[in-house]
Design a protein around this motif. Structure first.
Motif, short mmCIF file in Angstrom:
data_model
loop_
_atom_site.label_atom_id
_atom_site.label_comp_id
_atom_site.label_asym_id
_atom_site.label_seq_id
_atom_site.Cartn_x
_atom_site.Cartn_y
_atom_site.Cartn_z
N ARG A 190 -2.99 116.94 36.64
CA ARG A 190 -1.63 117.20 36.17
C ARG A 190 -1.42 118.67 35.81
O ARG A 190 -1.55 119.06 34.66
CB ARG A 190 -1.32 116.33 34.97
CG ARG A 190 -0.76 114.96 35.33
CD ARG A 190 0.63 115.09 35.89
NE ARG A 190 1.22 113.78 36.21
CZ ARG A 190 2.35 113.63 36.85
NH1 ARG A 190 3.01 114.70 37.28
NH2 ARG A 190 2.82 112.44 37.11
N THR A 191 -1.12 119.46 36.82
CA THR A 191 -0.77 120.87 36.63
C THR A 191 0.62 121.08 37.22
O THR A 191 1.23 120.15 37.77
CB THR A 191 -1.77 121.78 37.34
OG1 THR A 191 -1.73 121.51 38.75
CG2 THR A 191 -3.19 121.57 36.82
N ALA A 192 1.12 122.30 37.14
CA ALA A 192 2.43 122.61 37.70
C ALA A 192 2.47 122.33 39.19
O ALA A 192 3.50 121.88 39.74
CB ALA A 192 2.78 124.08 37.43
N LEU A 194 0.87 119.95 40.84
CA LEU A 194 1.02 118.51 41.06
C LEU A 194 2.45 118.05 40.74
O LEU A 194 3.01 117.20 41.44
CB LEU A 194 0.02 117.72 40.21
CG LEU A 194 -0.15 116.25 40.58
CD1 LEU A 194 -0.80 116.11 41.94
CD2 LEU A 194 -0.98 115.52 39.54
N ASP A 195 3.03 118.63 39.71
CA ASP A 195 4.41 118.29 39.38
C ASP A 195 5.35 118.68 40.52
O ASP A 195 6.31 117.97 40.83
CB ASP A 195 4.84 119.02 38.10
CG ASP A 195 4.08 118.53 36.88
OD1 ASP A 195 3.52 117.42 36.94
OD2 ASP A 195 4.05 119.26 35.86
N GLU A 196 5.06 119.79 41.16
CA GLU A 196 5.86 120.25 42.30
C GLU A 196 5.73 119.28 43.46
O GLU A 196 6.71 118.95 44.14
CB GLU A 196 5.40 121.64 42.72
CG GLU A 196 6.19 122.26 43.84
CD GLU A 196 5.69 123.64 44.21
OE1 GLU A 196 5.67 123.97 45.42
OE2 GLU A 196 5.32 124.40 43.29
N GLU A 198 5.09 116.09 43.24
CA GLU A 198 5.82 114.87 42.89
C GLU A 198 7.31 115.02 43.19
O GLU A 198 7.95 114.09 43.72
CB GLU A 198 5.61 114.53 41.42
CG GLU A 198 6.27 113.23 41.00
CD GLU A 198 5.96 112.86 39.57
OE1 GLU A 198 6.18 111.69 39.20
OE2 GLU A 198 5.50 113.73 38.80
N ARG A 199 7.86 116.17 42.87
CA ARG A 199 9.28 116.40 43.14
C ARG A 199 9.56 116.49 44.64
O ARG A 199 10.58 115.99 45.12
CB ARG A 199 9.73 117.70 42.45
CG ARG A 199 9.82 117.61 40.94
CD ARG A 199 10.51 118.83 40.35
NE ARG A 199 9.74 120.05 40.59
CZ ARG A 199 8.82 120.54 39.78
NH1 ARG A 199 8.54 119.90 38.65
NH2 ARG A 199 8.18 121.66 40.05
N PHE A 205 3.33 111.07 46.65
CA PHE A 205 2.74 111.19 45.32
C PHE A 205 2.35 109.81 44.81
O PHE A 205 1.24 109.60 44.31
CB PHE A 205 3.76 111.84 44.39
CG PHE A 205 3.28 112.00 42.98
CD1 PHE A 205 2.63 113.16 42.58
CD2 PHE A 205 3.49 111.00 42.04
CE1 PHE A 205 2.20 113.31 41.27
CE2 PHE A 205 3.06 111.15 40.73
CZ PHE A 205 2.41 112.31 40.35
N THR A 219 -5.84 115.04 33.53
CA THR A 219 -5.18 116.18 32.91
C THR A 219 -6.18 117.34 32.89
O THR A 219 -7.40 117.12 33.01
CB THR A 219 -4.75 115.88 31.47
OG1 THR A 219 -5.94 115.69 30.67
CG2 THR A 219 -3.88 114.63 31.41
#
Length: 252
Positions: A190-192, A194-196, A198-199, A205, A219
């Motif tokens: 869970r880093t930036a 991975l968040d990107e 997901e979006r 994802f 994490t």
């Protein structure tokens, strides 16, 4: 429990993400932490924040793709602290590149930092540790180096496989000097980045998430906890190993 009390640790690539979490975790465990990174602003800011909490940390610039920079950082860290007990080789780079589009320049950029830089950083501190009675080295690899299908590119996967193999060879050769060498292999974390993902691709994802046994992603703190274990005397009989922190995505 202060697992690294009176120890000095160097963490490369420590300005953000997993590296930042590792630096914080080792400092919380009592270590005097030298954070290194090419990003001077973020690295210095994090070191100052840790020091503001009463933890021992300071920043030293190092470009992990430049052997002269690595050598200078190694010499400066030793000169300032007298003894380095722990090295965490975390610095690394990648980006999404399809195999048919991977250029020689892409290959050299990734290998220069992830493989060449990692090796010579490890070698420099291992020479010091061999002369001062031992230490612990933790190389940050990846499950991509063990054949995980979801990887950013072929060069990155190759570099992480190299990190695993170099850790094993180093463990075998350096054990007689009291130096333990292990690798930590994160899965999706869970880093930036991975968040990107997901979006950008929520279905992909979710499919990746469904493959994990625990139904969640790691994490940065999870990775840092594994590093702390391998850096401390809790793992005094563990060397040459590559430990996955991936919530059960792979069983190797």
């Amino acid at each position: 429990m202060m697992l690294l009390e009176n120890k000095t640790a160097v963490v490369t690539g420590a300005a953000a993400g997993i590296g930042a979490a590792i630096a914080q975790r080792l400092a919380e465990a009592g270590a005097n932490v030298v954070l290194t990174d090419v990003d001077t602003a973020k690295g210095a800011e994090l070191a100052a924040a840790l020091a503001g909490r009463g933890l021992r940390a300071h920043f030293m610039r190092c470009d992990a793709g430049d052997l002269q920079s690595i050598a200078a950082m190694t010499a400066e860290a030793i000169a300032q602290h007298g003894r380095i007990d722990v090295l965490v080789n975390n610095a690394g780079v990648t980006r999404k590149i399809p195999i048919l589009d991977l250029t020689p320049e892409d290959w050299d950029w990734i290998q220069g930092i992830n493989t060449r830089g990692l090796f010579f950083c490890m070698q420099g501190f291992a020479r010091h540790m061999a002369a001062t009675g031992g230490g612990a080295i933790v190389n940050i690899a990846s499950i991509a180096g063990k054949g995980a299908k979801a990887t950013s590119n072929a060069s990155y996967a190759a570099s992480k496989a190299a990190a695993i193999v170099m850790s094993r060879v180093a463990a075998n050769e350096l054990g007689r000097h009291g130096i333990r060498v292990n690798a930590v292999c994160p899965g999706a974390t869970r880093t930036a980045l991975l968040d990107e993902l997901e979006r950008a691709n929520p279905k992909g994802f979710q499919a990746m998430l469904d493959e994990t046994a625990l139904g969640r992603f790691a994490t940065p703190r999870d990775i840092a906890d594994a590093v702390l274990f391998l850096a401390s005397d809790l793992s005094s009989s563990i060397t040459g190993q590559s430990i996955n922190v991936d919530n059960g995505l792979m069983w190797d």
